[in-house]
Design an enzyme around this catalytic site. Structure first.
Site, PDB file in Angstrom:
ATOM      1  N   VAL A 149      23.326   7.177 -77.707  1.00  0.00           N
ATOM      2  CA  VAL A 149      24.057   6.246 -77.027  1.00  0.00           C
ATOM      3  C   VAL A 149      24.266   4.990 -77.863  1.00  0.00           C
ATOM      4  CG1 VAL A 149      24.324   4.966 -74.778  1.00  0.00           C
ATOM      5  CG2 VAL A 149      23.267   7.219 -74.719  1.00  0.00           C
TER       6      VAL A 149
ATOM      7  N   ASP B  45      18.780  15.480 -62.284  1.00  0.00           N
ATOM      8  CA  ASP B  45      17.878  14.940 -63.169  1.00  0.00           C
ATOM      9  C   ASP B  45      17.300  13.577 -63.051  1.00  0.00           C
ATOM     10  OD1 ASP B  45      16.152  14.928 -65.598  1.00  0.00           O
ATOM     11  OD2 ASP B  45      17.842  14.645 -66.896  1.00  0.00           O
TER      12      ASP B  45
ATOM     13  N   LYS C  41      28.495   7.338 -75.152  1.00  0.00           N
ATOM     14  CA  LYS C  41      27.464   8.336 -75.514  1.00  0.00           C
ATOM     15  C   LYS C  41      28.247   9.326 -76.458  1.00  0.00           C
ATOM     16  CE  LYS C  41      24.597  11.799 -73.153  1.00  0.00           C
ATOM     17  NZ  LYS C  41      24.004  12.195 -71.839  1.00  0.00           N
TER      18      LYS C  41
ATOM     19  N   MET D 123      21.122  15.154 -75.148  1.00  0.00           N
ATOM     20  CA  MET D 123      22.334  15.779 -75.500  1.00  0.00           C
ATOM     21  C   MET D 123      23.213  15.293 -76.469  1.00  0.00           C
ATOM     22  SD  MET D 123      24.391  17.245 -72.273  1.00  0.00           S
ATOM     23  CE  MET D 123      25.609  17.631 -73.175  1.00  0.00           C
ATOM     24  N   GLY D 124      22.800  13.634 -76.699  1.00  0.00           N
ATOM     25  CA  GLY D 124      23.327  13.030 -77.461  1.00  0.00           C
ATOM     26  C   GLY D 124      22.715  11.526 -77.904  1.00  0.00           C
TER      27      GLY D 124
END
Length: 324
Positions: free
Chosen positions: A4, A112, A18, A1-2
């Site tokens: 860090v 997850d 993040k 998603m991104g």
């Protein structure tokens, strides 16, 4: 998603920042998922995960700042030092079971849990990255039938795109502990399709695990969620004091487990506390047999449930650390 970043506040505090990927910043579902990650991390607190320092969910580029955890991920630690010895895996199991117990008590399902989302701090493991977590009282943001997670560590119900609850995290815990002890997940390696098929249709490969550890992990990896122990049951079993009778010999069906909370999991430098055999890399080792339900009378006695900032400066230096 991104991506860090490692950042530092004006007062010198290290934080992990993040930042959502630019192409996802305009997507409403991605923003909602990112918001759920922030909410879940705040619910759980900083004892078993990285505590939230601050976040901006409404800006043009949403971000989340958490406290920095000084320690490698389980994936990196096993890659650099090899599989963990049994005693270390048992301490890891207790720490993760305690963390999951707190996460589930807060009404959150991680969804997850995998080696790269477990950080090995000196005072115990931390669970990070709640990007696809969900609250038990809310519906999932993903469409029905959509598979979101990490192949090889997802539960059968999650692999099929069905609703998941705390038992799904327990299945993932069993897969993570198998990786820690052998260097390989219980469903081997391969393509995403192959791994998803094995999770649903094949028995886990636990032949390389020590007897007591193998028994516990096989219960975690039961295909039927109702046959898996809860995090609290696992923690009660792992924290059971050794029997006082000296003639009582531990067996594979009831291993003797010593208290773990006065020991550190591991240090971020150096080797494991004892040598470990090299893991076999192939998936053609003997398979485990189906596991009967854990009713508390056999393998693991069920005793009792477990017990239960500042704002980063916009001018703080950012150093790319990793992607997630």
């Amino acid at each position: 998603m991104g991506r860090v970043y490692l950042g530092r506040s004006p007062g010198g505090r290290q934080v992990a920042i993040k930042v959502i990927r630019p192409e996802l910043a305009e997507d409403a579902d991605s923003r909602a998922r990112f918001g759920r990650e922030v909410s879940a991390a705040r619910k759980v607190g900083g004892i078993f995960t990285a505590s939230v320092v601050d976040a901006d969910l409404d800006g043009p580029m949403p971000w989340l700042a958490t406290s920095y955890i000084a320690g490698p991920s389980l994936a990196d630690a096993v890659a650099s030092r090899g599989p963990m010895p049994e005693s270390t895996v048992l301490r890891l199991a207790a720490g993760l079971a305690e963390g999951l117990s707190a996460i589930h008590a807060a009404g959150v399902v991680h969804r997850d849990l995998k080696p790269s989302n477990v950080l090995l701090a000196d005072d115990g493991p931390r669970l990070i990255d709640f990007g696809i977590s969900r609250s038990m009282e809310t519906s999932a943001l993903t469409q029905t039938g959509t598979v979101v997670g990490s192949p090889g560590f997802m539960s059968p119900e999650q692999t099929r795109g069905r609703e998941v609850g705390p038992p799904s995290d327990i299945f993932s815990l069993g897969a993570v502990l198998t990786f820690a002890a052998t260097g390989e997940g219980p469903f081997g390696q391969g393509s995403t399709v192959a791994l998803l098929y094995r999770v649903v249709s094949s028995q886990p490969n636990t032949a390389g695990l020590p007897g007591g550890l193998r028994l516990m992990i096989e219960h975690c990896l039961a295909k039927d969620p109702r046959q898996r122990p809860t995090a609290a049951q696992l923690l009660a079993w792992l924290s059971e004091p050794p029997p006082s009778a000296p003639e009582r010999v531990p067996t594979a069906s009831r291993p003797e487990l010593r208290p773990v909370y006065d020991e550190q999991l591991t240090h971020t430098q150096g080797r494991w506390d004892q040598p470990s055999a090299e893991p076999e890399s192939r998936f053609d080792r003997p398979m485990a047999s189906p596991v009967p339900p854990w009713d508390g009378r056999g393998a693991a006695p069920v005793r009792r449930p477990a017990r239960r900032a500042e704002r980063p400066s916009s001018s703080m230096p950012l150093t790319p650390a990793s992607t997630s």
